[in-house]
Design an enzyme around this catalytic site. Sequence first.
Site, PDB file in Angstrom:
ATOM      1  N   MET A 128       5.016 -11.636   1.597  1.00 19.11           N
ATOM      2  CA  MET A 128       6.471 -11.619   1.367  1.00 19.11           C
ATOM      3  C   MET A 128       7.206 -10.957   2.524  1.00 19.11           C
ATOM      4  SD  MET A 128       6.971 -10.463  -2.601  1.00 19.11           S
ATOM      5  CE  MET A 128       5.771 -10.819  -3.861  1.00 19.11           C
ATOM      6  N   PRO A 131       9.110  -8.462   9.342  1.00 21.45           N
ATOM      7  CA  PRO A 131       9.589  -7.344  10.173  1.00 21.45           C
ATOM      8  C   PRO A 131      11.085  -7.085  10.017  1.00 21.45           C
ATOM      9  CG  PRO A 131       8.062  -8.702  11.418  1.00 21.45           C
ATOM     10  CD  PRO A 131       8.287  -9.411  10.122  1.00 21.45           C
ATOM     11  N   ILE A 160       0.993  -6.667   5.008  1.00 21.33           N
ATOM     12  CA  ILE A 160       0.350  -7.548   4.036  1.00 21.33           C
ATOM     13  C   ILE A 160      -0.990  -6.959   3.592  1.00 21.33           C
ATOM     14  CG2 ILE A 160      -0.436  -9.879   3.543  1.00 21.33           C
ATOM     15  CD1 ILE A 160       2.626  -9.484   4.148  1.00 21.33           C
ATOM     16  N   THR A 161      -1.035  -6.528   2.341  1.00 23.67           N
ATOM     17  CA  THR A 161      -2.256  -5.973   1.757  1.00 23.67           C
ATOM     18  C   THR A 161      -3.331  -7.052   1.675  1.00 23.67           C
ATOM     19  OG1 THR A 161      -0.929  -4.438   0.451  1.00 23.67           O
ATOM     20  CG2 THR A 161      -3.213  -4.785  -0.257  1.00 23.67           C
ATOM     21  N   PRO A 243       7.539  -8.001 -12.253  1.00 23.25           N
ATOM     22  CA  PRO A 243       7.260  -6.982 -13.274  1.00 23.25           C
ATOM     23  C   PRO A 243       5.781  -6.611 -13.380  1.00 23.25           C
ATOM     24  CG  PRO A 243       8.904  -8.494 -14.110  1.00 23.25           C
ATOM     25  CD  PRO A 243       8.438  -9.054 -12.783  1.00 23.25           C
ATOM     26  N   GLU A 245       3.527  -6.801 -10.954  1.00 23.79           N
ATOM     27  CA  GLU A 245       3.196  -6.019  -9.759  1.00 23.79           C
ATOM     28  C   GLU A 245       3.662  -4.575  -9.926  1.00 23.79           C
ATOM     29  OE1 GLU A 245       4.060  -5.867  -4.923  1.00 23.79           O
ATOM     30  OE2 GLU A 245       4.814  -7.548  -6.120  1.00 23.79           O
ATOM     31  N   ARG A 271     -12.355  28.651  -9.415  1.00 20.97           N
ATOM     32  CA  ARG A 271     -11.997  29.467  -8.258  1.00 20.97           C
ATOM     33  C   ARG A 271     -11.449  30.814  -8.722  1.00 20.97           C
ATOM     34  NH1 ARG A 271     -12.762  30.304  -2.792  1.00 20.97           N
ATOM     35  NH2 ARG A 271     -10.825  31.002  -1.797  1.00 20.97           N
ATOM     36  N   HIS A 341      -4.754  24.271  -4.949  1.00 21.64           N
ATOM     37  CA  HIS A 341      -6.064  24.339  -4.281  1.00 21.64           C
ATOM     38  C   HIS A 341      -6.043  25.296  -3.085  1.00 21.64           C
ATOM     39  CE1 HIS A 341      -7.321  20.789  -6.590  1.00 21.64           C
ATOM     40  NE2 HIS A 341      -8.528  20.924  -6.080  1.00 21.64           N
ATOM     41  N   GLY A 342      -4.834  25.683  -2.647  1.00 26.78           N
ATOM     42  CA  GLY A 342      -4.752  26.548  -1.473  1.00 26.78           C
ATOM     43  C   GLY A 342      -5.244  25.842  -0.222  1.00 26.78           C
TER      44      GLY A 342
END
Length: 388
Positions: A128, A131, A160-161, A243, A245, A271, A341-342
Amino acid sequence: MDRELFGDDHEAYRDTVRKFLAKEVVPHYEQWEDAALIDRDVWRSAGDTGVLGLSVPEEYGGAAVLDYRFRYVVCEEVARSATTSFGVGISLHDDVAIPYIQDLGTDQQKQRWLPGMAAGTSIGAVAMTEPGAGSDLQAVATAAVAEGDRYVLNGSKTFITNGIHADVVVVVARTGQGTGSRALSLIVVEDGTPGFSKARKLRKVGLAGQDTAELVFSDVRVPRENLLGAAGDGFRQLMLHLPLERLSVAVTAMAGARAAYEWTLQYVFDRRAFGKPIGTFQNSRFKLAEMATELDITDAYVDRAVRAYNDGVLSAVDAAKAKWWATELQKRVVDTCLQLHGGYGYMLEYPIARAYRDNRIQTIYGGTTEIMKEIIGRDIEKTASRRS
């Protein structure tokens, strides 16, 4: 609050998907990320295992499973295994590419393309974006000019995936004059067609293993029988299929957010700092409480959207609500989880660091958050004007 979305069949399928990922994906995933490309062979394994092409009718090689909850199971297990690059390609193939052919194709077209797509020997993509035309589909410049029994296709697509691996590409092209909605059509271009080239694999912030490409069409001569649906009906079909997607992205976002929360929950109570688990500090408890609440509440809406899709009543507006809210929630949750998680959260050996890198795209592709709000806002305006 207990979820009531999944039944015994879904949980049995979950076990199948989990075993598949543990055997066929997780051991190779880091290598694929380093190589910046998922191995094609895993697609075939996914097809053999039943992880691909669930909705494809049995006569075309699929399982004829229309219950989207099974796809949700795949998304959840991919998220838990921290193999997002693999999952994005699968979702595009199953939730975007296949439905266009399945819903619009003639029997001949389905026989030609669907069996390979269900088996994982043929990978699908949808072209779809251009550029110069992002979310504005009516600005598409790629043109297909009818010449005898062929369309001559010229133009380019980007972002494009599955673009590099793609064997079957559903291309949005201009077949009519002007900029109106009746000017666009959907045409299937197959890999190896003269003039069709995969210009380059794009380098991204995250999702290194998932191929995203630029595609170029230079005097590509495509048989007229590769037209999907009616000429000039492309825009309407895009609106009808978006919808699903967007539901797919919302489901992926919820699965990713929940996985990040679960990893963090374990981390903060393992932790220790200042002599006790960091999860017992008030700030940590508050953050966990906020995330747990937002996840549960959003689960309720997205689960309802899944049921609505199964019932054939999911609207474009409701899908847009699910998409923008769930992806923005995922962004917040992953960021908070990394903070908890730091310093270790910034190390790629921890899945939360990979999630932070890979999931940022969620609020952008499939329609940005701003576009989703525009869709919803226009509907509100239209409803208000009818009441006045």
